[in-house]
Scaffold this active site. Structure first.
Site, PDB file in Angstrom:
ATOM      1  N   VAL A 131      40.982  36.957  41.459  1.00  0.00           N
ATOM      2  CA  VAL A 131      41.463  38.328  42.198  1.00  0.00           C
ATOM      3  C   VAL A 131      41.270  38.386  43.568  1.00  0.00           C
ATOM      4  CG1 VAL A 131      41.334  39.816  39.963  1.00  0.00           C
ATOM      5  CG2 VAL A 131      39.501  39.717  41.512  1.00  0.00           C
TER       6      VAL A 131
ATOM      7  N   TYR B 106      26.227  38.733  37.490  1.00  0.00           N
ATOM      8  CA  TYR B 106      27.448  38.373  37.472  1.00  0.00           C
ATOM      9  C   TYR B 106      28.103  38.773  38.649  1.00  0.00           C
ATOM     10  CZ  TYR B 106      32.340  38.992  35.829  1.00  0.00           C
ATOM     11  OH  TYR B 106      33.737  38.883  35.744  1.00  0.00           O
TER      12      TYR B 106
ATOM     13  N   SER C 122      36.768  35.025  39.530  1.00  0.00           N
ATOM     14  CA  SER C 122      37.029  34.555  38.205  1.00  0.00           C
ATOM     15  C   SER C 122      36.806  32.908  38.317  1.00  0.00           C
ATOM     16  CB  SER C 122      38.234  35.001  37.444  1.00  0.00           C
ATOM     17  OG  SER C 122      37.994  36.051  36.880  1.00  0.00           O
TER      18      SER C 122
ATOM     19  N   LYS D  67      33.943  31.540  36.582  1.00  0.00           N
ATOM     20  CA  LYS D  67      33.678  31.502  35.205  1.00  0.00           C
ATOM     21  C   LYS D  67      33.681  30.069  34.562  1.00  0.00           C
ATOM     22  CE  LYS D  67      35.583  36.268  34.780  1.00  0.00           C
ATOM     23  NZ  LYS D  67      37.137  36.638  34.516  1.00  0.00           N
TER      24      LYS D  67
ATOM     25  N   TYR E 178      45.209  33.483  33.794  1.00  0.00           N
ATOM     26  CA  TYR E 178      45.246  35.003  32.879  1.00  0.00           C
ATOM     27  C   TYR E 178      46.372  34.993  31.951  1.00  0.00           C
ATOM     28  CZ  TYR E 178      42.612  36.336  37.234  1.00  0.00           C
ATOM     29  OH  TYR E 178      41.738  36.680  38.144  1.00  0.00           O
TER      30      TYR E 178
HETATM   31  N1  GLU Z   1      34.626  40.128  39.398  1.00  0.00           N
HETATM   32  C1  GLU Z   1      35.674  40.184  39.008  1.00  0.00           C
HETATM   33  C2  GLU Z   1      35.926  41.248  37.840  1.00  0.00           C
HETATM   34  O1  GLU Z   1      35.175  41.114  36.811  1.00  0.00           O
HETATM   35  C3  GLU Z   1      36.655  38.965  38.486  1.00  0.00           C
HETATM   36  C4  GLU Z   1      37.927  39.076  37.950  1.00  0.00           C
HETATM   37  C5  GLU Z   1      38.996  37.929  38.458  1.00  0.00           C
HETATM   38  O2  GLU Z   1      38.717  37.445  39.441  1.00  0.00           O
HETATM   39  O3  GLU Z   1      39.990  37.736  37.603  1.00  0.00           O
HETATM   40  O4  GLU Z   1      36.603  42.030  37.711  1.00  0.00           O
END
Ligand code: GLU
Length: 311
Positions: free
Chosen positions: A265, A195, A65, A68, A247
């Protein structure tokens, strides 16, 4: 200036490492399950080029994440704020990162922010380029510029592992396509490819701290003086890091630590202490909200010891 020496940092790492036993490595992406629960490392990158670190800092992690924030910066540069915020909102959700619930209960359907999966998928679908290859390449070049490391790639094993198991993300994409937040001509399998490659971009803590430093310095690479990200876009990204970066623990994190930060994550955390330095942390054991449990502890110690809160 926090931490004058790596020894000081080492002592904090050892103190924080104790809590890794209360966390758990993410394994819903099978390849991430291979990480060692008690790993913990940190790097701090200062504008003058100095870098302090502790732990096994050469170990590589995938951004997950954290990517992002980077794709958001690139897409804001590609498309401009008006277009981006037509497709994604600016509000925190209070829900888990992969939740679908608000997409159905809120009208019109629009992901609440770019750091939850629904919002990030919309943002990734807006990266300019004709093919998946061209678009991941543009993102990689941007990351290589931010880290000043031309060897940065994505991890094929982690990308494939997520691509093969990402049913919920596919569901989010189809829902968003139905509601025209993802363009009708988008091939969802190709978007999932892009993605999952984006999330699997791999680097060490030093690289991560360097990206944090560029955000901390309002988009300027302090060594070259080059404005890599327009200041206004760096500001938007940092604001999202404060409101949604950790989060649905972002509020507590802002109160206890008070640093713009984004976690993933894989156990990574990128921090940007405004005007001061960048932080990169790797600690794969996660708490129940999905944040690195020892990483948060470490940031709590740093913030308290060196008065880093921006509030
Ligand atoms: N690639 C992970 C997903 O989409 C990223 C989630 C994360 O790191 O919060 O589930």
């Amino acid at each position: 200036m926090p931490c004058q020496s790596s020894d000081e940092l080492k002592a904090l790492v050892e103190e924080a490492r104790n809590c890794t036993k209360n966390g758990k490595v993410a394994d819903y992406i099978p390849a991430l399950g291979k990480a060692r629960e008690d790993d913990l490392s940190i790097a701090i990158h200062y504008p003058d080029g100095r870098c302090l670190s502790a732990g096994d800092i050469e170990k590589k992690i995938t951004l997950q994440s954290i990517s992002k924030v980077i794709s958001l910066a690139l897409v804001l540069m590609d498309r401009g704020q008006d277009d981006v915020f037509k497709h994604v909102g600016m509000e925190p959700t209070g829900d888990p990162f992969n939740s679908i619930v608000k997409l159905e209960t809120m009208a019109p359907t629009k992901p609440l922010n770019p750091l939850i999966n629904a919002g990030a998928l919309v943002v990734t679908h807006m990266i300019n380029g004709d093919t998946v290859k061209e678009r991941i390449q543009r993102l990689l070049v941007f990351v290589q510029e931010l880290t000043k490391d031309a060897t940065i790639r994505y991890c094929e094993e982690v990308a494939r592992s997520e691509f093969e198991t990402s049913y919920l993300n596919r569901a989010l994409c189809y829902f968003l396509k139905q509601h025209k937040m993802i363009a009708e001509n988008t091939d969802i399998e190709q978007l999932m490819e892009l993605y999952t490659m984006q999330c699997a971009i791999e680097m060490n803590c030093l690289n991560l701290a360097r990206i944090g430093l560029v955000f901390a310095m309002d988009g300027i690479d302090p060594q070259s003086g080059k404005q890599i990200i327009p200041a206004d876009i760096a500001r938007i990204c940092k604001t999202f890091m404060v409101t949604c970066g950790m989060y649905n623990a972002s509020g507590e994190f802002a109160i206890k630590i008070g640093i713009p930060a984004k976690s993933g994550v894989s156990g990574g955390i990128m921090g940007a202490v405004p005007g001061k330095f960048g932080i990169g942390i790797f600690g794969p054991a996660l708490d129940e909200k999905g944040n690195s449990i020892a990483g948060i502890k470490l940031l709590e110690l740093l913030s308290k010891n060196y008065k880093l809160s921006m509030f």
